[in-house]
Scaffold this active site. Structure first.
Site, mmCIF file in Angstrom:
data_model
loop_
_atom_site.group_PDB
_atom_site.id
_atom_site.type_symbol
_atom_site.label_atom_id
_atom_site.label_comp_id
_atom_site.label_asym_id
_atom_site.label_seq_id
_atom_site.Cartn_x
_atom_site.Cartn_y
_atom_site.Cartn_z
ATOM 1 N N SER A 1 5.188 2.837 1.599
ATOM 2 C CA SER A 1 6.312 2.558 2.217
ATOM 3 C C SER A 1 6.883 3.874 2.802
ATOM 4 O O SER A 1 6.650 5.029 2.312
ATOM 5 C CB SER A 1 7.258 1.859 1.449
ATOM 6 O OG SER A 1 7.589 2.848 0.318
ATOM 7 N N GLY A 2 7.696 3.893 3.749
ATOM 8 C CA GLY A 2 8.225 5.044 4.594
ATOM 9 C C GLY A 2 9.899 4.438 4.525
ATOM 10 O O GLY A 2 10.299 3.491 3.871
ATOM 11 N N GLN A 3 10.648 5.284 5.482
ATOM 12 C CA GLN A 3 12.015 4.985 5.615
ATOM 13 C C GLN A 3 12.295 3.658 6.198
ATOM 14 O O GLN A 3 13.035 3.019 5.441
ATOM 15 C CB GLN A 3 12.563 6.188 6.548
ATOM 16 C CG GLN A 3 14.060 6.064 6.472
ATOM 17 C CD GLN A 3 14.954 6.953 7.406
ATOM 18 O OE1 GLN A 3 14.062 7.793 8.333
ATOM 19 N NE2 GLN A 3 16.082 7.445 7.450
ATOM 20 N N PHE A 4 11.548 3.394 7.119
ATOM 21 C CA PHE A 4 11.977 1.876 7.678
ATOM 22 C C PHE A 4 10.749 1.311 7.858
ATOM 23 O O PHE A 4 10.478 0.145 8.636
ATOM 24 C CB PHE A 4 12.595 2.055 9.061
ATOM 25 C CG PHE A 4 14.129 2.760 8.979
ATOM 26 C CD1 PHE A 4 14.085 3.937 9.831
ATOM 27 C CD2 PHE A 4 15.034 2.413 8.018
ATOM 28 C CE1 PHE A 4 15.550 4.430 9.852
ATOM 29 C CE2 PHE A 4 16.160 3.024 8.297
ATOM 30 C CZ PHE A 4 16.463 4.273 8.949
ATOM 31 N N ALA A 5 9.597 1.466 7.117
ATOM 32 C CA ALA A 5 8.309 0.461 7.187
ATOM 33 C C ALA A 5 7.716 0.422 5.810
ATOM 34 O O ALA A 5 7.974 1.329 5.076
ATOM 35 C CB ALA A 5 7.156 1.180 8.215
ATOM 36 N N VAL A 6 7.172 -0.885 5.664
ATOM 37 C CA VAL A 6 6.190 -0.865 4.233
ATOM 38 C C VAL A 6 4.927 -1.561 5.006
ATOM 39 O O VAL A 6 4.824 -2.258 6.018
ATOM 40 C CB VAL A 6 6.795 -1.809 3.628
ATOM 41 C CG1 VAL A 6 6.211 -2.111 2.338
ATOM 42 C CG2 VAL A 6 8.496 -1.427 3.302
ATOM 43 N N ASP B 1 2.913 14.405 14.873
ATOM 44 C CA ASP B 1 3.071 14.084 13.426
ATOM 45 C C ASP B 1 1.649 14.405 12.689
ATOM 46 O O ASP B 1 1.564 13.614 11.676
ATOM 47 C CB ASP B 1 3.824 12.784 12.968
ATOM 48 C CG ASP B 1 4.643 13.129 11.697
ATOM 49 O OD1 ASP B 1 4.908 12.093 11.086
ATOM 50 O OD2 ASP B 1 4.722 14.226 11.100
ATOM 51 N N LYS C 1 1.773 -3.164 8.988
ATOM 52 C CA LYS C 1 2.817 -2.304 8.638
ATOM 53 C C LYS C 1 4.164 -2.995 9.274
ATOM 54 O O LYS C 1 4.423 -3.379 10.583
ATOM 55 C CB LYS C 1 2.627 -1.171 9.592
ATOM 56 C CG LYS C 1 3.826 -0.138 9.747
ATOM 57 C CD LYS C 1 3.531 1.048 10.667
ATOM 58 C CE LYS C 1 4.760 1.817 10.903
ATOM 59 N NZ LYS C 1 4.472 3.011 11.888
ATOM 60 N N LEU D 1 0.768 -1.397 0.191
ATOM 61 C CA LEU D 1 -0.060 0.007 0.043
ATOM 62 C C LEU D 1 0.831 1.033 -0.008
ATOM 63 O O LEU D 1 0.260 2.360 -0.748
ATOM 64 C CB LEU D 1 -0.865 0.193 1.114
ATOM 65 C CG LEU D 1 -2.011 -1.132 1.272
ATOM 66 C CD1 LEU D 1 -2.647 -1.147 2.775
ATOM 67 C CD2 LEU D 1 -2.949 -0.931 0.140
HETATM 68 C C1 LIG Z 1 -0.166 3.004 12.746
HETATM 69 O O1 LIG Z 1 0.904 3.559 12.021
HETATM 70 C C2 LIG Z 1 0.597 3.660 10.626
HETATM 71 C C3 LIG Z 1 -0.497 3.129 10.115
HETATM 72 C C4 LIG Z 1 -0.683 3.133 8.640
HETATM 73 C C5 LIG Z 1 -1.844 2.635 7.909
HETATM 74 C C6 LIG Z 1 -3.120 1.997 8.653
HETATM 75 C C7 LIG Z 1 -4.122 1.612 8.228
HETATM 76 C C8 LIG Z 1 -3.972 1.592 6.736
HETATM 77 N N1 LIG Z 1 -4.961 1.152 5.721
HETATM 78 C C9 LIG Z 1 -4.435 1.736 4.559
HETATM 79 C C10 LIG Z 1 -3.487 2.174 4.680
HETATM 80 C C11 LIG Z 1 -2.364 2.927 3.672
HETATM 81 C C12 LIG Z 1 -2.904 2.976 2.385
HETATM 82 C C13 LIG Z 1 -1.958 3.391 1.299
HETATM 83 C C14 LIG Z 1 -0.750 4.191 1.626
HETATM 84 C C15 LIG Z 1 -0.564 4.027 3.145
HETATM 85 C C16 LIG Z 1 0.909 4.640 3.505
HETATM 86 O O2 LIG Z 1 2.139 3.815 3.099
HETATM 87 N N2 LIG Z 1 0.900 5.879 3.431
HETATM 88 C C17 LIG Z 1 0.029 6.534 4.438
HETATM 89 C C18 LIG Z 1 0.466 7.741 4.954
HETATM 90 N N3 LIG Z 1 1.882 7.942 5.154
HETATM 91 C C19 LIG Z 1 2.404 9.463 4.952
HETATM 92 C C20 LIG Z 1 2.219 7.378 6.565
HETATM 93 C C21 LIG Z 1 -1.172 3.451 4.073
HETATM 94 N N4 LIG Z 1 -3.052 2.252 6.041
HETATM 95 N N5 LIG Z 1 -1.943 2.664 6.702
HETATM 96 C C22 LIG Z 1 0.414 3.623 7.698
HETATM 97 C C23 LIG Z 1 1.548 4.255 8.460
HETATM 98 C C24 LIG Z 1 1.725 4.084 9.897
HETATM 99 O O3 LIG Z 1 2.970 4.562 10.203
#
Ligand SMILES: COc1cc(-c2ccc3ncc(-c4cccc([C@@H](O)NCCN(C)C)c4)n3n2)ccc1O
Length: 303
Positions: free
Chosen positions: A40-45, A159, A61, A38
């Site tokens: 990704s970030g620096q240390f998480a997908v 954040d 995550k 869905l």
């Molecule tokens: C709890 O921490 C997180 C939850 C989620 C999360 C939780 C439920 C959820 N359902 C769909 C998605 C999703 C859908 C598309 C892209 C992403 C994510 O990679 N980008 C989200 C925003 N980003 C700046 C953290 C996440 N997510 N993402 C993403 C990053 C997190 O650090």
């Protein structure tokens, strides 16, 4: 010296969770099938996953663990545990992402989370350039309700920004606050300082390395409100230093180009958040009681 738990009890604070957490070490693949990535970030997908037992869809995550204390790669275990503790403490609110389970492998800690499929608020705003006041106000009210839930539990998000606010479903307007990677418990009387957050959203106390507090989230909410109403970012400069200088000098304007039709009440709401002294800044309850949010035709221009 009384234990932290005993002290927490007397102050009516939530008892701190144990020093270190253990996570489910059963093989993740036995419980979930991994689907599309869905984001990704620096240390998480983040992946979409399916429960093998129920067929229900979730987000997972995968957080890369830091292997050595001297390494710069991966996330320290203490930070991962802090994120899990916070998510467990604030789960169950309609505007906050819910954690379902946690697994651990050799390389990762995997947070299983409720799935949201409506995309980021950031993209929703970009598609429209900016929102009308009624729609912006309706979103801000949801964010305030989510923040009030965090702050009532002594959690500060640290954040808050449109990218971390996601719509639960396409075509719906329910918002969920996600990404608690920088969040932490901050209790009254225990100063916490850290240089963290996304530059254009951080409060003056972050730039000046002064104590953080729930007021730090309220400044960021002011930035989000400004962006929803105008499509532009109030303190963004040509570089990081200029942005920080704009923040510490509270250098922002309601340019007629972008705010020509914005109500005075909306601008007053934002102005109560762009206050340098964090102790004088509007709290989440002040905001929920502000006439722009509560007004007779709440969410509509009232002047
Ligand atoms: C709890 O921490 C997180 C939850 C989620 C999360 C939780 C439920 C959820 N359902 C769909 C998605 C999703 C859908 C598309 C892209 C992403 C994510 O990679 N980008 C989200 C925003 N980003 C700046 C953290 C996440 N997510 N993402 C993403 C990053 C997190 O650090």
């Amino acid at each position: 010296v009384r234990s932290l738990s005993a002290l927490a009890d007397t102050q009516g604070l939530p008892a701190p969770t144990p020093a270190s957490l253990t996570f489910n070490e059963a093989p993740f693949a036995e419980s979930y099938d991994v689907g599309e990535e869905l984001g990704s970030g620096q240390f998480a997908v983040v992946y979409k996953v399916t429960s093998r037992k129920t067929g229900e869809k979730f987000a997972a995550k995968f957080i890369k663990k830091r292997r050595y204390a001297t390494s710069r790669r991966g996330v320290p275990r203490a930070h991962i545990e802090r994120e899990v503790e916070v998510l467990k403490a604030v789960g169950g609110h309609e505007n906050v992402i819910q954690i379902i389970d946690v697994f651990e492998t050799g390389n990762d800690v995997i947070l299983v989370l409720e799935l949201v499929s409506g995309g980021e608020l950031f993209d929703h705003v970009c598609a429209r350039e900016h929102l009308d006041e009624a729609e912006a106000c309706a979103f801000i009210k949801q964010i305030l309700n989510g923040i009030r839930h965090l702050h009532t539990n002594y959690v500060v998000h640290l954040d808050i920004k449109p990218e971390n606010l996601m719509l639960r479903k396409k075509g719906e307007t329910q918002l969920k606050l996600i990404d608690f990677g920088l969040s932490r418990h901050i209790y009254p009387g225990t100063p916490v300082k850290d240089m963290i957050g996304t530059p254009e959203f951080v409060a003056p106390e972050v730039v000046n390395y002064e104590p953080l507090s729930p007021a730090t989230d309220m400044w960021a909410l002011g930035v989000v409100t400004y962006i929803l109403l105008s499509g532009v970012s109030p303190f963004l400069g040509r570089n990081r230093d200029e942005t920080f200088c704009n923040i510490t000098s509270v250098n922002y304007h309601f340019s007629p180009t972008y705010f020509g039709t914005t109500s005075q009440l909306a601008k007053d709401f934002i102005g109560r958040l762009f206050v340098k002294d964090s102790h004088s800044r509007a709290t989440v309850d002040d905001c929920l009681n502000h006439p722009w949010v509560r007004g007779p035709r709440a969410g509509g221009p009232s002047d």
